[in-house]
Scaffold this active site. Structure first.
Site, short mmCIF file in Angstrom:
data_model
loop_
_atom_site.label_atom_id
_atom_site.label_comp_id
_atom_site.label_asym_id
_atom_site.label_seq_id
_atom_site.Cartn_x
_atom_site.Cartn_y
_atom_site.Cartn_z
N PHE A 122 0.84 -1.18 0.00
CA PHE A 122 0.00 0.00 0.00
C PHE A 122 0.89 1.25 0.00
O PHE A 122 2.12 1.14 0.07
CB PHE A 122 -0.92 -0.01 1.23
N SER A 172 -6.63 -7.85 -1.05
CA SER A 172 -6.21 -7.24 0.21
C SER A 172 -6.67 -5.79 0.27
O SER A 172 -6.53 -5.05 -0.70
CB SER A 172 -4.69 -7.29 0.35
N CYS A 203 -3.70 -4.97 6.98
CA CYS A 203 -3.98 -5.69 5.74
C CYS A 203 -4.91 -6.85 6.03
O CYS A 203 -4.56 -7.79 6.74
CB CYS A 203 -2.67 -6.20 5.13
N THR A 259 -8.05 -9.60 4.28
CA THR A 259 -8.45 -10.25 3.04
C THR A 259 -9.96 -10.24 2.88
O THR A 259 -10.70 -10.61 3.80
CB THR A 259 -7.95 -11.71 3.02
N ALA A 313 -7.85 -12.73 12.36
CA ALA A 313 -7.36 -13.90 13.07
C ALA A 313 -6.91 -13.54 14.48
O ALA A 313 -6.80 -12.36 14.83
CB ALA A 313 -6.21 -14.52 12.28
N HIS A 365 1.30 -4.54 7.69
CA HIS A 365 1.64 -5.38 8.83
C HIS A 365 1.98 -4.46 10.01
O HIS A 365 3.01 -3.79 10.01
CB HIS A 365 2.84 -6.29 8.49
N THR A 420 4.28 12.49 7.68
CA THR A 420 5.67 12.92 7.86
C THR A 420 5.90 13.32 9.32
O THR A 420 5.12 14.07 9.90
CB THR A 420 5.99 14.12 6.94
#
Length: 203
Positions: free
Chosen positions: A2, A40, A47, A49, A68, A106, A151
């Site tokens: 991404f 995704s 991230c 699914t 999960a 992640h 930033t």
């Protein structure tokens, strides 16, 4: 992958908690014809699914994702409920403009808002992060917070600040306008910073 450029703000419409997995339904403006099952989507930077789609007659779609146990343990996803608004970004395609920075979806950990200063048109947020991640954050470097590429203005110990412009604060663009002191947000450190630190340690 991404870029940290938010393309929609979705709303959680249902959460089905079964055993150790949460099935989450999200209302979005995305065209269902452009989303494949198994695709995704970064949801507040996480991230996830797509496992099913339910197109809306007026346009847009509901899509379902599953979180999960590790995701539920390490992120704020376990606290999402009906009405929760979340930043969304579709995955990067070859040839797309890289407007932010490379983001994997992640999550490394959680950053806590410790100060919010509204400066007229802009707003400064100050965050505190776990000590282990502070060394990866550098002044003028990039960081992803709730999926948004931002930033870094300054770093002091385990704290750093970012300055948000009016566009980013608008409720139709991101969820940042409603963020307050005490809120915890998803933190993903810059991948380049991670690799440089690892190489330095190895040397």
């Amino acid at each position: 992958m991404f870029t940290g450029i938010i393309t929609d703000v979705g709303t959680v419409t249902a959460v089905e908690r079964r055993n150790d997995v949460n099935r989450i339904t999200i209302d979005s403006a995305y065209d269902p014809a452009t989303i494949a099952i198994g695709a995704s989507i970064a949801c507040a930077g996480v991230c996830l699914t797509v496992i099913s789609l339910n197109p809306k007659a007026e346009g847009g779609t509901y899509f379902d994702v599953e979180a999960a146990p590790e995701t539920l343990a390490l992120t704020e996803v376990a606290h999402w409920d009906e009405g929760t608004r979340i930043n969304l970004e579709r995955s990067l395609r070859l040839g797309d403009e890289l407007g932010g920075h490379m983001v994997s979806g992640h999550i490394d950990g959680l950053a806590t808002i410790v100060e919010r200063e509204d400066l007229g048109e802009t707003t400064r947020f100050v965050f505190e992060v776990p000590h282990a991640y502070a060394r990866f954050i550098a002044t003028k470097g990039s960081v992803a917070l709730d999926g948004t590429s931002l930033t870094v203005n300054w770093v002091e110990g385990d704290r750093f600040s970012v300055l948000l412009i009016p566009h980013t604060l608008h409720e139709d663009v991101t969820t940042w306008g409603k963020r307050q002191v005490g809120d915890r947000v998803h933190l993903e450190i810059d991948q380049m910073a991670r690799y440089v630190a690892r190489l330095t340690e190895a040397a």
